[in-house]
Scaffold this motif. Structure first.
Motif, short mmCIF file in Angstrom:
data_model
loop_
_atom_site.label_atom_id
_atom_site.label_comp_id
_atom_site.label_asym_id
_atom_site.label_seq_id
_atom_site.Cartn_x
_atom_site.Cartn_y
_atom_site.Cartn_z
N GLU A 298 0.83 -1.21 0.00
CA GLU A 298 0.00 0.00 0.00
C GLU A 298 0.86 1.26 0.00
OE1 GLU A 298 -2.91 -0.27 3.17
OE2 GLU A 298 -3.51 -2.26 2.51
N PHE A 299 2.18 1.08 -0.11
CA PHE A 299 3.14 2.18 -0.05
C PHE A 299 2.79 3.33 -1.03
CE2 PHE A 299 7.16 4.01 -1.68
CZ PHE A 299 7.79 4.41 -0.51
N SER A 300 2.53 2.98 -2.29
CA SER A 300 2.27 4.04 -3.29
C SER A 300 0.88 4.65 -3.10
CB SER A 300 2.42 3.49 -4.71
OG SER A 300 3.78 3.20 -4.95
N LEU A 301 -0.08 3.84 -2.66
CA LEU A 301 -1.41 4.37 -2.38
C LEU A 301 -1.31 5.45 -1.29
CD1 LEU A 301 -4.42 3.92 -3.09
CD2 LEU A 301 -4.56 2.38 -1.13
N VAL A 302 -0.47 5.18 -0.29
CA VAL A 302 -0.25 6.16 0.78
C VAL A 302 0.50 7.37 0.22
CG1 VAL A 302 0.93 6.56 2.99
CG2 VAL A 302 -0.33 4.43 2.62
N ARG A 303 1.54 7.07 -0.58
CA ARG A 303 2.37 8.16 -1.12
C ARG A 303 1.54 9.14 -1.93
NH1 ARG A 303 8.32 7.35 -3.68
NH2 ARG A 303 8.99 9.15 -2.53
N PHE A 304 0.57 8.59 -2.71
CA PHE A 304 -0.26 9.46 -3.56
C PHE A 304 -1.60 9.79 -2.88
CE2 PHE A 304 2.46 7.25 -6.83
CZ PHE A 304 3.27 8.36 -7.07
N HIS A 305 -1.60 9.78 -1.57
CA HIS A 305 -2.75 10.21 -0.78
C HIS A 305 -4.05 9.54 -1.22
CE1 HIS A 305 -0.39 13.26 1.34
NE2 HIS A 305 0.22 13.46 0.18
N GLY A 306 -3.99 8.23 -1.47
CA GLY A 306 -5.21 7.47 -1.77
C GLY A 306 -5.58 7.39 -3.24
N ASN A 307 -4.75 7.95 -4.13
CA ASN A 307 -5.06 7.89 -5.57
C ASN A 307 -4.63 6.51 -6.11
OD1 ASN A 307 -4.98 8.08 -8.41
ND2 ASN A 307 -4.73 10.31 -8.31
N GLN A 308 -5.63 5.61 -6.24
CA GLN A 308 -5.36 4.22 -6.61
C GLN A 308 -4.78 4.11 -8.02
OE1 GLN A 308 -6.20 1.30 -4.38
NE2 GLN A 308 -4.63 0.58 -5.79
N GLU A 309 -5.28 4.95 -8.94
CA GLU A 309 -4.82 4.87 -10.33
C GLU A 309 -3.33 5.21 -10.42
OE1 GLU A 309 -7.30 7.19 -12.93
OE2 GLU A 309 -5.95 6.74 -14.63
N LYS A 310 -2.94 6.28 -9.73
CA LYS A 310 -1.52 6.69 -9.71
C LYS A 310 -0.67 5.59 -9.09
CE LYS A 310 -0.37 11.56 -9.41
NZ LYS A 310 -0.18 12.69 -8.51
N ALA A 311 -1.18 5.00 -8.02
CA ALA A 311 -0.44 3.95 -7.32
C ALA A 311 -0.26 2.74 -8.25
CB ALA A 311 -1.17 3.55 -6.05
N ASP A 312 -1.34 2.33 -8.89
CA ASP A 312 -1.28 1.16 -9.79
C ASP A 312 -0.28 1.38 -10.92
OD1 ASP A 312 -3.15 -0.06 -8.23
OD2 ASP A 312 -4.84 0.31 -9.59
N ASN A 313 -0.23 2.62 -11.42
CA ASN A 313 0.67 2.94 -12.53
C ASN A 313 2.14 2.74 -12.17
OD1 ASN A 313 -0.45 3.56 -14.96
ND2 ASN A 313 -1.21 5.53 -14.22
N ILE A 314 2.48 2.92 -10.92
CA ILE A 314 3.87 2.74 -10.47
C ILE A 314 4.32 1.30 -10.73
CG2 ILE A 314 5.36 2.63 -8.40
CD1 ILE A 314 4.87 5.50 -9.16
#
Ligand SMILES: NC(=O)C1=CN([C@@H]2O[C@H](COP(=O)(O)OP(=O)(O)OC[C@H]3O[C@@H](n4cnc5c(N)ncnc54)[C@H](OP(=O)(O)O)[C@@H]3O)[C@@H](O)[C@H]2O)C=CC1
Ligand SMILES: O=CCS(=O)(=O)O
Length: 260
Positions: free
Chosen positions: A194-210
């Motif tokens: 969930e690291f990127s989800l947290v990093r992008f303040h809950g933006n799942q799409e941005k997190a998934d893209n990583i």
């Protein structure tokens, strides 16, 4: 049989990602696990899941915000005696917030990263260490990051907090000479949690893209490294482990061609 059996392991950030995987891995090795994080319900689910799987209850749930000096200071009041001699402390709770360049970064994000990744880690260490030294036995396993060694755009304060973890781990080793207490810094690269989800303040799409198309490390990969370091015989101290997915490497140095 693993010599970890019946050891007491405290894992911070056990409600998700690496911490959750570590808590499971240590419990499966026969350890007693103190699972600490802020989200109590998730820790309760972990406790129930492991109870079903292992046929016995090896988890103590400790709701804890590592940034709170008061909560960390009083945590032993809540920990039952049979869990109170902590053999292994996995300082895993941490987070990245934001990926903006330094001149646009949010100061609230920077403060939270410093409070969690630096202050939370040293508060926990300072609290648990005296018992380890007194018993002349213990292992502090810190979760650093490749971001503490290699710079990348937007890494600014996050990478700096992980550089603290690297040097703090080394300095702990220096202080603990002669105490038999071991210290390890695990430094992972890109891992899907969930690291990127947290990093992008809950933006799942941005997190998934990583992670898309990268075949990243998994939380279990990190737990395996943590377990391996912990399982070494007493005379072996693994100072650090740096691991990346095969698909990740260092970028070339960047040059701004300003002249004709
Ligand atoms: N994923 C990656 O690519 C990498 C991650 N890391 C590091 O690994 C560690 C774990 O991250 P990861 O598993 O990926 O991320 P997750 O977001 O999946 O997990 C982070 C954990 O930290 C806990 N946590 C955050 N703040 C606090 C707090 N104030 N008090 C107590 N617990 C807290 C969260 O629990 P809760 O919210 O319930 O409190 C959660 O359990 C972090 O230190 C991170 O910096 C290092 C290298 C790579
Ligand atoms: O610590 C996390 C790894 S990275 O996202 O900073 O590369």
């Amino acid at each position: 049989m693993s010599h970890l059996k019946d050891k007491t392991v405290m894992v911070t950030g056990a409600s998700s990602g690496f911490g959750l995987a570590c808590a499971k891995a240590f419990a499966q090795k026969g350890c007693k696990v103190i699972a600490a994080a802020r989200r109590k319900e998730r820790l309760q689910d972990l406790k129930e899941e492991l109870k079903q799987e292992l046929g016995e209850d090896r988890v103590f749930v400790l709701p804890l915000d590592v940034t709170s000096e008061e909560q960390v200071d009083s945590m032993f009041n809540a920990i039952p005696e049979e869990f109170s001699d902590i053999d292994i402390l996995v300082n895993n709770a941490g987070l990245a917030l934001g990926l903006e360049p330094a001149h646009q970064a949010d100061l609230t994000d920077w403060n939270r990263m410093v409070d969690t990744n630096i202050k939370g880690l040293y508060l926990m260490t300072r609290k648990v260490l005296p018992g380890m030294v007194e018993r002349k036995s213990g292992h502090v396993i810190n979760i650093g990051s490749i971001a503490g060694t290699y710079a990348y755009p937007g890494g600014n304060a996050y990478g700096a907090t992980k550089a603290f973890v690297k040097q703090f781990s080394r300095n702990l080793r220096a202080d603990l000479l002669g105490t038999q207490v071991r210290v390890t810094n695990i430094e992972p690269g890109l891992a899907e949690t969930e690291f990127s989800l947290v990093r992008f303040h809950g933006n799942q799409e941005k997190a998934d893209n990583i992670y898309k198309g990268t075949n990243p490390l998994t939380a279990d990969d990190i737990a395996e490294s943590v377990l391996w370091a912990a399982e070494q015989p007493q005379h072996v101290n693994i100072n650090s482990i740096e691991l990346m997915p095969t698909s990740q490497t260092w970028a070339a140095l960047a040059i701004d061609k300003v002249l004709g």
